[in-house]
Scaffold this active site. Structure first.
Site, mmCIF file in Angstrom:
data_model
loop_
_atom_site.group_PDB
_atom_site.id
_atom_site.type_symbol
_atom_site.label_atom_id
_atom_site.label_comp_id
_atom_site.label_asym_id
_atom_site.label_seq_id
_atom_site.Cartn_x
_atom_site.Cartn_y
_atom_site.Cartn_z
ATOM 1 C CE1 TYR A 14 -8.609 -4.861 -2.098
ATOM 2 C CE2 TYR A 14 -8.700 -2.457 -2.390
ATOM 3 C CZ TYR A 14 -8.993 -3.414 -1.647
ATOM 4 O OH TYR A 14 -9.384 -3.407 -0.439
ATOM 5 C CE LYS A 63 3.409 -5.639 9.029
ATOM 6 N NZ LYS A 63 3.578 -5.442 10.441
ATOM 7 C CG ASP A 104 1.975 -3.016 11.710
ATOM 8 O OD1 ASP A 104 2.888 -1.905 11.220
ATOM 9 O OD2 ASP A 104 2.285 -4.071 12.126
ATOM 10 C CG ASP A 143 -10.173 0.503 0.451
ATOM 11 O OD1 ASP A 143 -11.077 1.465 0.752
ATOM 12 O OD2 ASP A 143 -10.767 -0.663 0.095
ATOM 13 C CG ASP A 149 -12.880 3.402 4.441
ATOM 14 O OD1 ASP A 149 -12.926 3.961 3.443
ATOM 15 O OD2 ASP A 149 -13.502 2.335 4.292
HETATM 16 MG MG MG Z 1 -13.287 1.731 0.656
#
Ligand code: MG
Ligand code: NAI
Length: 332
Positions: free
Chosen positions: A120, A173, A205, A229, A233
């Site tokens: 990001y 990872k 993962d 992120d 969620d």
């Molecule tokens: Mg989000």
């Protein structure tokens, strides 16, 4: 001087749940100076800018900010606001509450997500008709800063278990992204070792499978930006809904608090939004500003109301935002 709190309602249910959170803050014996500021879709329509410079400066100068949500302009608002508070960590608790139907009622985790870099970082290019690229940025300094925060968080007993010995889990990872996540992993584990904090690791993962199967194994989880992120969620899905989840963007001497949810256009304007996420964000704000006991009182009040009612429609009840807020204020 009382701490200055910038209040940005934004769009949609932000205009309903943020006033509810402010009402709860005002019911406490803590003096704040509230300063209203504008951002979001409606602000863009009125002024041409989703995030006016005046709002950015107010947020940067404040002691803390409480933000609701922005609609289509969310990215144009929230990314610069996180920068305005110089936020290096996004704190996202996901806790199942008694009385709320949750997929995994035993869930009680807190994600500490790196908030400035990774994928990001904004270095994305369309190079040709066929090719787009993204540069993933990982620095030792940001990784270590996040790890230092995680160690303090754990040492202060702010993890779900309240027990510093529980340490934290770092999800990464590094077996594939050897340079970037490799650096992240190495620095985070190095800081933990230096500080004597117990840290174990998970490949992100595999972690995405293990978390929903048995969330009770986990407490504080430290992640790179994108992983944090997505995985937070995922955890939100385990605890029964977006209307419950608060978050904090913490910087060096400033912070911004916001519910995880958006503007909920399907229910906006009806007065039926669940104010819990915004009120719990206000509880995080209280704790951040040192009002730990008051923060706990707000949490306890919210838990009591979630368990005994009244409840909003998203939780199977029929109460309004105002009714739930009044019930929380009553218990505070
Ligand atoms: Mg989000
Ligand atoms: P959303 O979180 O607004 O809504 C998803 C679903 O959850 C809807 O059915 C909504 O009614 C429900 N919901 C969310 N919060 C609730 C609450 N407090 N009480 C009861 N029900 C609640 O996400 P969606 O629909 O993907 O996005 C809507 C708008 O919000 C979009 O324009 C998006 O860009 C924006 N958004 C803004 C964010 C921000 O400002 N931080 C974050 C996420 C979305």
């Amino acid at each position: 001087m009382p701490d200055e709190i910038v209040v940005i309602e934004g769009d949609g249910i932000g205009r309903e749940v943020v006033p509810a959170a402010v009402e709860v803050l005002e019911s406490l014996d803590v003096e704040f100076e509230f300063v209203a500021a504008d951002a979001g879709d409606a602000t863009k329509e009125a002024t041409g800018e989703a995030l006016p410079a005046e709002t950015y400066e107010r947020v940067a100068d404040a002691d803390a900010t409480l933000f609701g949500a922005a609609g289509e302009t969310a990215a144009d608002v929230i990314l610069p606001l996180r920068e305005a508070v110089d936020s290096f960590v996004n704190v996202r608790p996901a806790k199942a509450f008694p009385g709320v139907d949750a997929l995994r009622p035993e869930t009680d985790v807190v994600f500490l997500r790196e908030n400035t870099e990774g994928v990001y970082s904004g270095h994305e290019d369309r190079l040709s008709e066929d090719l787009s690229t993204l540069t993933r940025v990982v620095t030792s300094s940001a990784s270590r800063e996040l790890a230092e925060y995680a160690c303090e968080f754990v040492d202060d007993g702010r993890g779900p278990a309240g027990d510093p010995d529980e340490g934290f889990t770092v999800a990464h990872k590094a077996n594939v992204m050897r340079e970037t996540d490799g650096r992240f992993r190495e620095e985070v584990l190095d800081v933990a070792a230096e500080r004597g904090v117990d840290a174990d690791e998970e490949l992100m993962d595999a972690f995405a499978t293990k978390l929903p199967l048995d969330p009770s194994q986990y407490g504080v989880i430290v992640c790179p930006n994108l992983a944090g992120d997505v995985l937070s969620d995922l955890a939100a899905g385990l605890v029964g809904g977006l209307g419950l989840l608060p978050s904090a963007n913490v910087g060096h001497d400033n912070a911004l608090f916001e519910p995880v949810h958006g503007t909920a256009p399907d229910i906006a304007g009806k007065g039926i939004a669940n104010p819990t996420a915004a009120i719990l964000s206000a509880a995080m704000l209280l704790e951040y500003l040192g009002h730990v006991e008051e923060g706990q009182r707000v949490r306890d009040a919210v838990e009591g109301v979630l368990s005994d009612g009244p409840r909003t429609g998203d939780l199977g009840g029929s109460a309004t935002t105002d009714e739930v807020t009044a019930a929380v204020v009553d218990r505070v």
